[in-house]
Design a protein around this motif. Sequence first.
Motif, short mmCIF file in Angstrom:
data_model
loop_
_atom_site.label_atom_id
_atom_site.label_comp_id
_atom_site.label_asym_id
_atom_site.label_seq_id
_atom_site.Cartn_x
_atom_site.Cartn_y
_atom_site.Cartn_z
N GLY A 1 -65.22 25.08 157.57
CA GLY A 1 -64.43 26.26 157.23
C GLY A 1 -63.10 25.84 156.61
N CYS A 2 -62.71 26.53 155.54
CA CYS A 2 -61.50 26.16 154.81
C CYS A 2 -60.25 26.24 155.68
N PHE A 3 -60.19 27.20 156.55
CA PHE A 3 -59.00 27.30 157.40
C PHE A 3 -59.03 26.27 158.53
N TYR B 1 -69.31 19.50 153.41
CA TYR B 1 -69.01 20.44 152.33
C TYR B 1 -67.98 21.43 152.86
N TRP B 2 -67.34 22.10 151.91
CA TRP B 2 -66.42 23.19 152.29
C TRP B 2 -67.16 24.50 152.17
N GLU B 3 -66.77 25.44 152.99
CA GLU B 3 -67.43 26.75 152.94
C GLU B 3 -67.22 27.45 151.61
N HIS B 4 -66.21 27.00 150.82
CA HIS B 4 -65.98 27.66 149.53
C HIS B 4 -66.93 27.15 148.45
N GLU B 5 -67.67 26.09 148.70
CA GLU B 5 -68.56 25.54 147.68
C GLU B 5 -69.79 26.45 147.52
N GLY C 1 -58.80 22.63 157.33
CA GLY C 1 -57.70 22.26 156.44
C GLY C 1 -58.12 21.93 155.03
N CYS C 2 -58.92 22.79 154.42
CA CYS C 2 -59.32 22.59 153.02
C CYS C 2 -58.09 22.42 152.14
N PRO C 3 -58.08 21.35 151.31
CA PRO C 3 -56.90 21.13 150.46
C PRO C 3 -56.67 22.25 149.45
N GLU C 4 -57.71 22.99 149.11
CA GLU C 4 -57.54 24.08 148.14
C GLU C 4 -57.15 25.40 148.79
N HIS C 5 -57.62 25.65 150.00
CA HIS C 5 -57.47 26.98 150.57
C HIS C 5 -56.70 27.07 151.88
N TYR C 6 -56.43 25.95 152.48
CA TYR C 6 -55.72 26.07 153.75
C TYR C 6 -54.32 26.58 153.52
ZN LIG Z 1 -61.71 25.83 150.56
#
Ligand SMILES: [Zn+2]
Length: 125
Positions: free
Chosen positions: A55-57, A103-107, A60-65
Amino acid sequence: MKANRGRDTQPELAVRRLLHAVGLRYRVNFRPIPRLNRTADVVFTRQKVAVFIDGCFWHGCPEHYQRPVSNREYWDPKVARNIARDLDTTRRLVSASWIVLRYWEHEAPEEVAKSIAACVKQRVG
Ligand SMILES: [Zn+2]
């Protein structure tokens, strides 16, 4: 902030459906190493491939956190701990001869499923 922590998030369900559709069979929310208290989202036991869709949150996804505006003294260390734990989990599984795919959930689920399927098929002896 998203409340969909943990299991069976939408992106994860989409990936699982796609994998199933191409004939792959796997365990869901399963411990690759039974004595190690770490659960992967999708696990191919025979091929020793463990998949995490983070999960991006929470991870700590670098794009979305995005740091929450309030309660940072709680969230910052918590997310930092999750990231450290993810690294540690990867390290432990790899040292036990597992392939770890993250993977990130945003992919895009299609891309994620394609990448997983390619890896798993390569691992079949
Ligand atoms: Zn993300």
